[in-house]
Design a protein around this motif. Structure first.
Motif, PDB file in Angstrom:
ATOM      1  N   ALA A 191     -20.645  11.292  20.255  1.00  0.00           N
ATOM      2  CA  ALA A 191     -20.872  12.061  21.484  1.00  0.00           C
ATOM      3  C   ALA A 191     -22.198  11.666  22.116  1.00  0.00           C
ATOM      4  O   ALA A 191     -23.213  11.560  21.442  1.00  0.00           O
ATOM      5  N   SER A 192     -22.149  11.425  23.420  1.00  0.00           N
ATOM      6  CA  SER A 192     -23.391  11.102  24.112  1.00  0.00           C
ATOM      7  C   SER A 192     -23.666  12.207  25.134  1.00  0.00           C
ATOM      8  O   SER A 192     -23.425  13.362  24.859  1.00  0.00           O
ATOM      9  N   GLU A 193     -24.136  11.841  26.290  1.00  0.00           N
ATOM     10  CA  GLU A 193     -24.394  12.852  27.326  1.00  0.00           C
ATOM     11  C   GLU A 193     -23.089  13.408  27.847  1.00  0.00           C
ATOM     12  O   GLU A 193     -22.052  12.783  27.727  1.00  0.00           O
ATOM     13  N   LYS A 194     -23.183  14.550  28.494  1.00  0.00           N
ATOM     14  CA  LYS A 194     -21.981  15.132  29.086  1.00  0.00           C
ATOM     15  C   LYS A 194     -21.493  14.202  30.186  1.00  0.00           C
ATOM     16  O   LYS A 194     -22.253  13.710  30.999  1.00  0.00           O
ATOM     17  N   GLU A 195     -20.176  13.953  30.167  1.00  0.00           N
ATOM     18  CA  GLU A 195     -19.609  13.037  31.153  1.00  0.00           C
ATOM     19  C   GLU A 195     -19.198  13.777  32.418  1.00  0.00           C
ATOM     20  O   GLU A 195     -18.986  14.978  32.401  1.00  0.00           O
ATOM     21  N   GLY A 197     -16.374  14.827  34.711  1.00  0.00           N
ATOM     22  CA  GLY A 197     -14.924  14.993  34.532  1.00  0.00           C
ATOM     23  C   GLY A 197     -14.157  14.081  35.480  1.00  0.00           C
ATOM     24  O   GLY A 197     -14.691  13.643  36.507  1.00  0.00           O
ATOM     25  N   SER A 198     -12.894  13.784  35.144  1.00  0.00           N
ATOM     26  CA  SER A 198     -12.145  12.811  35.941  1.00  0.00           C
ATOM     27  C   SER A 198     -11.949  13.282  37.384  1.00  0.00           C
ATOM     28  O   SER A 198     -12.089  12.490  38.316  1.00  0.00           O
ATOM     29  N   THR A 199     -11.639  14.574  37.583  1.00  0.00           N
ATOM     30  CA  THR A 199     -11.403  15.050  38.959  1.00  0.00           C
ATOM     31  C   THR A 199     -12.673  14.933  39.797  1.00  0.00           C
ATOM     32  O   THR A 199     -12.643  14.401  40.918  1.00  0.00           O
ATOM     33  N   ASP A 200     -13.809  15.379  39.247  1.00  0.00           N
ATOM     34  CA  ASP A 200     -15.074  15.275  39.990  1.00  0.00           C
ATOM     35  C   ASP A 200     -15.459  13.815  40.190  1.00  0.00           C
ATOM     36  O   ASP A 200     -15.941  13.423  41.259  1.00  0.00           O
ATOM     37  N   GLY A 201     -15.220  13.009  39.143  1.00  0.00           N
ATOM     38  CA  GLY A 201     -15.553  11.578  39.229  1.00  0.00           C
ATOM     39  C   GLY A 201     -14.745  10.886  40.314  1.00  0.00           C
ATOM     40  O   GLY A 201     -15.280  10.103  41.115  1.00  0.00           O
ATOM     41  N   MET A 202     -13.454  11.177  40.363  1.00  0.00           N
ATOM     42  CA  MET A 202     -12.591  10.570  41.401  1.00  0.00           C
ATOM     43  C   MET A 202     -13.012  11.010  42.797  1.00  0.00           C
ATOM     44  O   MET A 202     -13.045  10.212  43.731  1.00  0.00           O
ATOM     45  N   GLU A 203     -13.312  12.284  42.925  1.00  0.00           N
ATOM     46  CA  GLU A 203     -13.651  12.836  44.238  1.00  0.00           C
ATOM     47  C   GLU A 203     -14.971  12.243  44.741  1.00  0.00           C
ATOM     48  O   GLU A 203     -15.087  11.845  45.905  1.00  0.00           O
ATOM     49  N   HIS A 204     -15.941  12.170  43.849  1.00  0.00           N
ATOM     50  CA  HIS A 204     -17.238  11.600  44.217  1.00  0.00           C
ATOM     51  C   HIS A 204     -17.077  10.112  44.569  1.00  0.00           C
ATOM     52  O   HIS A 204     -17.675   9.624  45.535  1.00  0.00           O
ATOM     53  N   THR A 205     -16.241   9.408  43.807  1.00  0.00           N
ATOM     54  CA  THR A 205     -16.014   7.988  44.077  1.00  0.00           C
ATOM     55  C   THR A 205     -15.324   7.818  45.427  1.00  0.00           C
ATOM     56  O   THR A 205     -15.708   6.976  46.245  1.00  0.00           O
ATOM     57  N   ARG A 206     -14.292   8.645  45.667  1.00  0.00           N
ATOM     58  CA  ARG A 206     -13.552   8.552  46.930  1.00  0.00           C
ATOM     59  C   ARG A 206     -14.476   8.765  48.125  1.00  0.00           C
ATOM     60  O   ARG A 206     -14.406   8.043  49.120  1.00  0.00           O
ATOM     61  N   ASP A 252     -15.668   0.591  40.733  1.00  0.00           N
ATOM     62  CA  ASP A 252     -15.550   1.540  41.846  1.00  0.00           C
ATOM     63  C   ASP A 252     -16.412   2.780  41.572  1.00  0.00           C
ATOM     64  O   ASP A 252     -17.195   3.221  42.429  1.00  0.00           O
ATOM     65  N   ALA A 253     -16.306   3.318  40.352  1.00  0.00           N
ATOM     66  CA  ALA A 253     -17.093   4.513  39.995  1.00  0.00           C
ATOM     67  C   ALA A 253     -18.591   4.200  39.977  1.00  0.00           C
ATOM     68  O   ALA A 253     -19.418   5.000  40.429  1.00  0.00           O
ATOM     69  N   MET A 254     -18.945   3.022  39.484  1.00  0.00           N
ATOM     70  CA  MET A 254     -20.372   2.644  39.423  1.00  0.00           C
ATOM     71  C   MET A 254     -20.943   2.443  40.822  1.00  0.00           C
ATOM     72  O   MET A 254     -22.146   2.607  41.035  1.00  0.00           O
ATOM     73  N   ALA A 255     -20.066   2.072  41.768  1.00  0.00           N
ATOM     74  CA  ALA A 255     -20.537   1.823  43.136  1.00  0.00           C
ATOM     75  C   ALA A 255     -20.675   3.107  43.945  1.00  0.00           C
ATOM     76  O   ALA A 255     -21.160   3.085  45.076  1.00  0.00           O
ATOM     77  N   ALA A 256     -20.220   4.240  43.390  1.00  0.00           N
ATOM     78  CA  ALA A 256     -20.409   5.526  44.076  1.00  0.00           C
ATOM     79  C   ALA A 256     -21.912   5.791  44.200  1.00  0.00           C
ATOM     80  O   ALA A 256     -22.716   5.173  43.517  1.00  0.00           O
ATOM     81  N   ARG A 257     -22.296   6.693  45.110  1.00  0.00           N
ATOM     82  CA  ARG A 257     -23.718   7.008  45.317  1.00  0.00           C
ATOM     83  C   ARG A 257     -23.976   8.484  45.021  1.00  0.00           C
ATOM     84  O   ARG A 257     -23.499   9.300  45.790  1.00  0.00           O
ATOM     85  N   PRO A 258     -24.679   8.861  43.944  1.00  0.00           N
ATOM     86  CA  PRO A 258     -25.156   7.972  42.885  1.00  0.00           C
ATOM     87  C   PRO A 258     -24.005   7.489  42.010  1.00  0.00           C
ATOM     88  O   PRO A 258     -22.978   8.163  41.897  1.00  0.00           O
ATOM     89  N   ILE A 260     -21.517   6.461  38.965  1.00  0.00           N
ATOM     90  CA  ILE A 260     -21.066   7.122  37.738  1.00  0.00           C
ATOM     91  C   ILE A 260     -20.859   6.045  36.676  1.00  0.00           C
ATOM     92  O   ILE A 260     -20.083   5.111  36.878  1.00  0.00           O
ATOM     93  N   LEU A 261     -21.545   6.244  35.562  1.00  0.00           N
ATOM     94  CA  LEU A 261     -21.502   5.237  34.494  1.00  0.00           C
ATOM     95  C   LEU A 261     -20.911   5.877  33.246  1.00  0.00           C
ATOM     96  O   LEU A 261     -21.562   6.682  32.594  1.00  0.00           O
ATOM     97  N   TYR A 262     -19.655   5.552  32.965  1.00  0.00           N
ATOM     98  CA  TYR A 262     -19.014   6.117  31.771  1.00  0.00           C
ATOM     99  C   TYR A 262     -19.301   5.291  30.521  1.00  0.00           C
ATOM    100  O   TYR A 262     -19.198   5.789  29.420  1.00  0.00           O
ATOM    101  N   PHE A 263     -19.620   4.021  30.695  1.00  0.00           N
ATOM    102  CA  PHE A 263     -19.878   3.157  29.535  1.00  0.00           C
ATOM    103  C   PHE A 263     -21.196   3.567  28.873  1.00  0.00           C
ATOM    104  O   PHE A 263     -22.160   3.898  29.553  1.00  0.00           O
ATOM    105  N   GLY A 264     -21.205   3.506  27.556  1.00  0.00           N
ATOM    106  CA  GLY A 264     -22.464   3.599  26.823  1.00  0.00           C
ATOM    107  C   GLY A 264     -22.741   2.218  26.244  1.00  0.00           C
ATOM    108  O   GLY A 264     -21.901   1.312  26.349  1.00  0.00           O
ATOM    109  N   PRO A 265     -23.906   2.050  25.595  1.00  0.00           N
ATOM    110  CA  PRO A 265     -24.201   0.756  24.965  1.00  0.00           C
ATOM    111  C   PRO A 265     -23.087   0.329  24.010  1.00  0.00           C
ATOM    112  O   PRO A 265     -22.715  -0.845  23.956  1.00  0.00           O
ATOM    113  N   VAL A 266     -22.510   1.285  23.282  1.00  0.00           N
ATOM    114  CA  VAL A 266     -21.473   0.934  22.301  1.00  0.00           C
ATOM    115  C   VAL A 266     -20.181   0.464  22.991  1.00  0.00           C
ATOM    116  O   VAL A 266     -19.423  -0.323  22.424  1.00  0.00           O
TER     117      VAL A 266
END
Ligand code: PMV
Length: 341
Positions: A191-195, A197-206, A252-258, A260-266
């Motif tokens: 477990a890392s930081e709180k992610e 959620g998919s709905t908020d992530g999609m909406e922010h990306t859109r 697409d998610a990473m290009a949102a402003r700000p 969204i980065l779901y990847f961790g180092p692992v």
């Protein structure tokens, strides 16, 4: 009204769903394509809260027990809203107890909403005697979570975005002709930081990503390529389209402003490890959903060695090995109801 128990498996998308055309009805803007996985199963029982012969007072609440823990607030409200869709169809006003058990770590943020809402939909349709076919169950499950529409079916599944404003043509269907027998290794990251959620992530990306239009254009091409690869049994082609769809969704998610980065180092380590295995001759490819966990797809014979390789990293808490899952289905029924405590 009767009690009913259903089981459904989560699924992992090879061609990703990332963007809605209607948030209220949970309508995807594009199609998607997934593999249902038997290691990620949820079993859900629905029982009427009072014995039917005694009648019952309306207005009381449903109850939800998830992995042995009674739920309230948002989790219960989401389930009640879903049950209301079935009650509205059947004219029932009976409140129920929902007992749901995930056979995999939910805290890990794996696709538990997919198996959860698929199992809930199948159990509720049976308990309330709503008589829904596979397509209608898929439409119902979609209201709970977009990916749940795909978990109604086993094996490879294609989700259609549809165009009707009521969402009646936004459903999933199985791809029974697929000629690649793959399983998956799920590398559960610690477990890392709180992610987001998919709905908020999609909406922010859109609303903020300049790449979103390009992402949408690519999904249709990727769907056609993935279907062709499955029909032809072309592993390399499916590997290329799956990794492309995953990285495209994350770009697409990473290009949102700000961003969204779901990847961790692992996650980056695991991607590199999968590619290293492939270069060394193991047929394997990866995808990553809205979290740091990597899912590797491979022919069944290769799964143990892929699992061993991904399990090497100390930040990978657990590796789950899975074959393809079956259709969501009713596994028990009865007349008895549950009593409120
Ligand atoms: O159905 P949701 O809201 O859990 O969204 C699923 C989003 C992804 O898992 C990232 C992609 C997919 O198609 O499953």
């Amino acid at each position: 009204m009767r009690s009913a128990t259903a089981i459904a498996c989560a699924n992992i998308a090879l061609v990703k769903y990332w963007g809605k055309r209607d948030r209220a009805l949970n309508l995807p803007a594009r199609g998607s394509l997934s593999l249902t996985l038997d290691a990620l199963a949820t079993t859900t029982t629905i029982e009427p809260l009072e014995p039917l012969e005694h009648g019952r007072a309306d207005g009381a609440s449903d109850e939800l027990v998830l992995d042995g823990v009674p739920q309230s607030g948002r989790a219960l409200a989401r389930v009640t809203k879903h049950l209301d869709l079935v009650r509205a169809r059947t004219g029932s006003r009976t409140r129920v107890r929902v007992t749901s058990v995930n056979g995999f770590p939910t805290a890990a943020g794996l696709a538990s909403s997919a198996s959860g809402f698929a199992a809930l939909s199948v159990a509720a349709a049976h308990a309330f005697e709503a008589r829904l076919d596979g397509r209608e169950l898929s439409v119902l499950a979609r209201r709970g979570s977009g990916s749940a529409a795909r978990s109604i079916f086993g094996g490879y599944v294609r989700m259609y975005a549809g165009s009707a404003s009521d969402g009646s043509d936004a459903f999933a269907a199985p791809l029974r002709e697929a000629r690649l027998d793959l399983g998956a290794v799920i590398a559960v990251a610690r477990a890392s930081e709180k992610e987001v959620g998919s709905t908020d992530g999609m909406e922010h990306t859109r609303s903020t990503s300049p790449y979103h239009g390009a992402w949408f254009d690519q999904v249709d091409l990727d769907l056609a390529a993935a279907e062709a690869a499955l029909a032809a049994g072309d592993f390399e082609a499916l590997a290329a389209v799956t990794e492309g769809s995953c990285l495209g969704m994350h770009a697409d998610a990473m290009a949102a402003r700000p961003g969204i980065l779901y990847f961790g180092p692992v996650t980056l380590w695991a991607i590199a490890r999968v590619r290293q295995l492939r270069r060394a001759g193991t047929p394997v490819f990866f995808t990553v959903d809205a979290g740091p966990h990597l899912v590797a797809f491979a022919p069944r014979a290769a799964l143990p060695s892929v699992a061993a390789a991904l399990g090497e990293h100390p930040e990978i808490a657990e590796v789950l090995v899975s074959g393809p899952g079956s259709d969501a289905r009713v596994v028990g029924e009865g007349e008895g109801g549950a009593r409120s405590p």
